[in-house]
Design a protein around this motif. Structure first.
Motif, PDB file in Angstrom:
ATOM      1  N   TYR B 224     104.132   5.053  89.606  1.00 32.86           N
ATOM      2  CA  TYR B 224     104.035   5.767  90.879  1.00 32.86           C
ATOM      3  C   TYR B 224     105.431   6.132  91.390  1.00 32.86           C
ATOM      4  O   TYR B 224     105.666   7.238  91.870  1.00 32.86           O
ATOM      5  N   ARG B 225     106.358   5.183  91.277  1.00 30.87           N
ATOM      6  CA  ARG B 225     107.749   5.489  91.665  1.00 30.87           C
ATOM      7  C   ARG B 225     108.261   6.720  90.928  1.00 30.87           C
ATOM      8  O   ARG B 225     108.820   7.639  91.524  1.00 30.87           O
ATOM      9  N   VAL B 226     108.059   6.712  89.618  1.00 27.13           N
ATOM     10  CA  VAL B 226     108.638   7.748  88.773  1.00 27.13           C
ATOM     11  C   VAL B 226     107.988   9.111  89.029  1.00 27.13           C
ATOM     12  O   VAL B 226     108.670  10.135  89.064  1.00 27.13           O
ATOM     13  N   LYS B 227     106.681   9.094  89.229  1.00 29.46           N
ATOM     14  CA  LYS B 227     105.964  10.368  89.332  1.00 29.46           C
ATOM     15  C   LYS B 227     105.871  10.890  90.757  1.00 29.46           C
ATOM     16  O   LYS B 227     105.773  12.094  90.965  1.00 29.46           O
ATOM     17  N   ASN B 228     105.811   9.975  91.731  1.00 33.20           N
ATOM     18  CA  ASN B 228     105.523  10.421  93.089  1.00 33.20           C
ATOM     19  C   ASN B 228     106.638  10.165  94.090  1.00 33.20           C
ATOM     20  O   ASN B 228     106.714  10.842  95.103  1.00 33.20           O
ATOM     21  N   VAL B 229     107.449   9.167  93.849  1.00 28.04           N
ATOM     22  CA  VAL B 229     108.498   8.836  94.819  1.00 28.04           C
ATOM     23  C   VAL B 229     109.802   9.557  94.470  1.00 28.04           C
ATOM     24  O   VAL B 229     110.422  10.191  95.329  1.00 28.04           O
ATOM     25  N   VAL B 230     110.197   9.488  93.210  1.00 28.38           N
ATOM     26  CA  VAL B 230     111.504  10.042  92.844  1.00 28.38           C
ATOM     27  C   VAL B 230     111.573  11.568  92.935  1.00 28.38           C
ATOM     28  O   VAL B 230     112.549  12.095  93.495  1.00 28.38           O
ATOM     29  N   PRO B 231     110.585  12.328  92.431  1.00 28.10           N
ATOM     30  CA  PRO B 231     110.778  13.794  92.418  1.00 28.10           C
ATOM     31  C   PRO B 231     111.061  14.407  93.796  1.00 28.10           C
ATOM     32  O   PRO B 231     112.042  15.147  93.935  1.00 28.10           O
ATOM     33  N   PRO B 232     110.271  14.091  94.855  1.00 30.84           N
ATOM     34  CA  PRO B 232     110.654  14.664  96.161  1.00 30.84           C
ATOM     35  C   PRO B 232     111.985  14.113  96.670  1.00 30.84           C
ATOM     36  O   PRO B 232     112.745  14.832  97.328  1.00 30.84           O
ATOM     37  N   ARG B 233     112.265  12.851  96.372  1.00 28.00           N
ATOM     38  CA  ARG B 233     113.525  12.254  96.837  1.00 28.00           C
ATOM     39  C   ARG B 233     114.719  12.940  96.163  1.00 28.00           C
ATOM     40  O   ARG B 233     115.769  13.125  96.779  1.00 28.00           O
ATOM     41  N   TYR B 234     114.556  13.302  94.901  1.00 26.16           N
ATOM     42  CA  TYR B 234     115.618  14.003  94.173  1.00 26.16           C
ATOM     43  C   TYR B 234     115.999  15.294  94.898  1.00 26.16           C
ATOM     44  O   TYR B 234     117.171  15.573  95.140  1.00 26.16           O
ATOM     45  N   LYS B 235     114.971  16.065  95.256  1.00 25.56           N
ATOM     46  CA  LYS B 235     115.241  17.340  95.942  1.00 25.56           C
ATOM     47  C   LYS B 235     115.889  17.117  97.300  1.00 25.56           C
ATOM     48  O   LYS B 235     116.808  17.834  97.692  1.00 25.56           O
ATOM     49  N   GLU B 236     115.387  16.121  98.014  1.00 26.28           N
ATOM     50  CA  GLU B 236     115.951  15.832  99.339  1.00 26.28           C
ATOM     51  C   GLU B 236     117.406  15.373  99.229  1.00 26.28           C
ATOM     52  O   GLU B 236     118.249  15.739 100.045  1.00 26.28           O
ATOM     53  N   MET B 237     117.681  14.546  98.210  1.00 24.26           N
ATOM     54  CA  MET B 237     119.047  14.058  98.077  1.00 24.26           C
ATOM     55  C   MET B 237     119.990  15.189  97.686  1.00 24.26           C
ATOM     56  O   MET B 237     121.108  15.296  98.213  1.00 24.26           O
ATOM     57  N   GLU B 238     119.543  16.034  96.793  1.00 23.84           N
ATOM     58  CA  GLU B 238     120.352  17.182  96.391  1.00 23.84           C
ATOM     59  C   GLU B 238     120.690  18.038  97.622  1.00 23.84           C
ATOM     60  O   GLU B 238     121.844  18.433  97.826  1.00 23.84           O
ATOM     61  N   GLN B 239     119.674  18.289  98.461  1.00 27.07           N
ATOM     62  CA  GLN B 239     119.900  19.076  99.678  1.00 27.07           C
ATOM     63  C   GLN B 239     120.861  18.372 100.634  1.00 27.07           C
ATOM     64  O   GLN B 239     121.713  19.006 101.264  1.00 27.07           O
ATOM     65  N   SER B 240     120.722  17.050 100.750  1.00 24.12           N
ATOM     66  CA  SER B 240     121.590  16.311 101.680  1.00 24.12           C
ATOM     67  C   SER B 240     123.045  16.405 101.228  1.00 24.12           C
ATOM     68  O   SER B 240     123.964  16.411 102.048  1.00 24.12           O
ATOM     69  N   ILE B 241     123.261  16.491  99.911  1.00 23.71           N
ATOM     70  CA  ILE B 241     124.620  16.638  99.377  1.00 23.71           C
ATOM     71  C   ILE B 241     125.136  18.052  99.660  1.00 23.71           C
ATOM     72  O   ILE B 241     126.253  18.239 100.143  1.00 23.71           O
TER      73      ILE B 241
END
Lengths: 383, 383
Positions: B224-241
């Motif tokens: 669940y972490r890999v499929k559902n938690v990380v992908p949106p977090r990746y995009k959000e973190m990229e944007q925050s940078i």
């Protein structure tokens, strides 16, 4: 003046309750399973009385010798529901004394440290609810009483039964189907033993209610645990109990303890209940199980660092052989003093620095599976 | 004889890599993001040379003064791929010396403790791959080289770039799209600082590769972490940078550290990388952020108890004000000795027993965001 004395047990979950879907009614986000522990070692004793004499001016609770408030919404809901049932009986049957209107006096003592992660509130609410129900002669079975106790403290509902107990989460909004049921009584699998390693007797850093709602509101993994991990595990654990399959029961118990602490850690900010001492105990149990090629013991940790180790009586020499090696010098071994324990064959003692692994545990409680609440002749007096 | 010397940086993930979908090709189960740390403070220096003289009979690696094996499949894959590229160039252009056939000598030193959870293997493989690519004059960009370094050590691929770096997991079976890309260079957000609190300089109890595959195979929450938690977090973190939004970047970084350690704990048996010292550092940072009403600092923990604290230069007086209070007596403050730190306003120092909270940390490394691998004039000799 009417009076009844009861005792009620502690229960320690093997499938954890963590998260409320309704925090007023104490409705959980998942069903849970527990083992009720023997009252020989851990119990709350409660004398409830009511009277229309002048000395009973208001409801009073004396807990461990101290006057405590009954003003909390949780206590009020328990008392209110029990009184309502009684007053309905009195309305139907004019011959009954109208004691539902009288002030109650509740005198309660635990034979173990309060609020140290040893489920004292569960035993306390179970005793209070069971005691008042006996005082009022309410025709309610334990499952009905569990719904009242649940509103005092969620996990208290499971302390209404002995043996292996499930708290069925239910689905109704009013909570009338969220109650405890017995999976199996003590006689079904009497050889279940529990060793409690008391790691800290101080008050919890993060109280359960605040902690679980932080997890519900902030953990990304929590909903998946509740919806996808717990439901199949619940069925498997129920089956393992019915089939007395300790190997499976132990695995599920350890996995669910891990999962519960994982969602605590996944909260924001994270919640840590296990400390380095807890982790060393996990390692001891893992290595014991590995050395024997099977699960002879299962650890579980509640919202605190204390460990509860479940095992079968037939394996007591193995489990206590290890625990005695590290914790044999601590209080709690009285009943076992005459036994000469030795380390189990193949236990990899060289992996453990005994000085380090003996640290952090303050006492040991050796107990086992036990019965639900019952009446007692012991009468507690107001301090 | 040909020789090149290079240096390569450490990177510390803010969105964690944990889990391989292919452990031969080192293909991850999720994309990750990291900050490359300044080589002024943490770097691997590597001199690679090749020769057809007699003293170069076989490939050799000297790491921190000791001859180490290059026999591992991982090292062999890196050397093999680089040689293959070189020999293809040589086949096409007869004027090139046929150095791909010559034995290699790799002499490498870290200026920080190896295998203490400080990503030494990432810097090491990045330096080796970058160095040999320069030696062979391969016309491969850093992203291409990252695919080779990835096969040595997964997170090494991110050390091929400076600044903020993403490792895109890719989807191809052969791994040709699983590579590092730069999200932003140092110049985009140069004020990012990092304080490393070294909790233990001993070797890891559970090596990363074994640990992550235990999690992949046994944690119920991992998928669940890999499929559902990380992908949106990746995009959000990229944007925050991209937006230089530290408030958000910090929250995502802390949440992902928590989530990674949660799935470790959810493994069976559970893996614990954070210890009681790590947890106290979490509490310090949480209380600092709370006291300021915003995230001035973000903790992250890799597969070990060391903490890396990211913050912005403009808040250095706040962050180092707290760290100096507890850890100011430790090695690592040389560059800041002249500064008179004081506790930030509103920091709730009364919550912290200084004796307890100062325990367990052995040294401090104060550094910041930095550049990727580069050539250097410093030549390392065989010890």
């Amino acid at each position: 003046m009417y009076s009844v004395s009861v005792t009620a047990p502690v229960n320690i979950a093997t499938l954890k309750y963590w998260g409320k879907r309704d925090s007023v009614l104490n409705l959980p986000t998942n069903s849970s399973i527990s083992v009720t522990l023997s009252q020989d070692d851990l119990k709350t004793t409660t004398t409830v009385s009511c009277s229309d004499s002048e000395s009973y001016s208001v409801d009073q609770l004396y807990l461990n010798g101290k006057l405590e408030s009954l003003e909390s919404l949780r206590s009020q809901k328990c008392l209110g529901e029990l009184r309502k049932y009684r007053s309905e009986m009195e309305a139907k049957d004019g011959s009954l004394p109208r004691i539902s209107e009288w002030p109650l006096r509740i005198v309660s003592v635990n034979n173990f440290p309060t609020a140290a992660g040893l489920a004292s509130s569960a035993a306390g609410y179970a005793a209070m609810v069971y005691g008042i129900a006996r005082l009022y002669r309410l025709p309610l079975d334990r499952s009905e009483l569990s719904k009242i106790a649940r509103q005092g403290s969620g996990s208290a509902c499971r302390s209404l039964y002995g043996g292996f107990v499930a708290w069925e989460m239910g689905s109704k909004k009013d909570g009338t189907d969220s109650r405890a049921v017995q999976i199996a009584d003590v006689g079904h699998w009497p050889g279940i033993r529990a060793a409690i390693l008391v790691v800290s007797a101080s008050k919890k850093e993060v109280p359960s209610t605040g902690g679980m709602q932080l997890t519900v509101g902030s953990s990304d993994l929590f909903e998946y645990r509740v919806k996808n991990v717990v439901p199949p595990r619940y069925k498997e654990m129920e089956q393992s109990i019915i089939k007395k399959n300790f190997e499976k029961f132990a695995e599920l118990t350890m996995r669910d303890s891990n999962s519960f602490h994982a969602v605590c850690l996944d909260s924001y900010p994270p919640i840590f209940y296990m400390n380095d001492t807890s982790k060393r105990i996990v390692k001891l149990i893992n290595e014991l199980n590995k050395s024997q090629g099977r699960n002879v013991a299962a650890y579980t940790f509640d919202a605190g660092p204390n460990a509860v180790i479940y095992y079968e009586e037939k394996d007591e020499h193995l489990v206590l052989g290890v625990l005695n090696e590290f914790f044999g010098h601590l209080p709690g071994w009285d009943k076992k003093r005459s036994i000469n324990y030795s380390l189990p064959d193949r236990f990899p003692i060289d992996l453990f620095n005994k000085d380090i692994f003996s640290q952090g545990v303050s006492s040991v409680i050796l107990t086992g599976i036990g019965e639900g609440p019952k009446e007692t002749q012991e009468v507690l007096k107001m301090p």
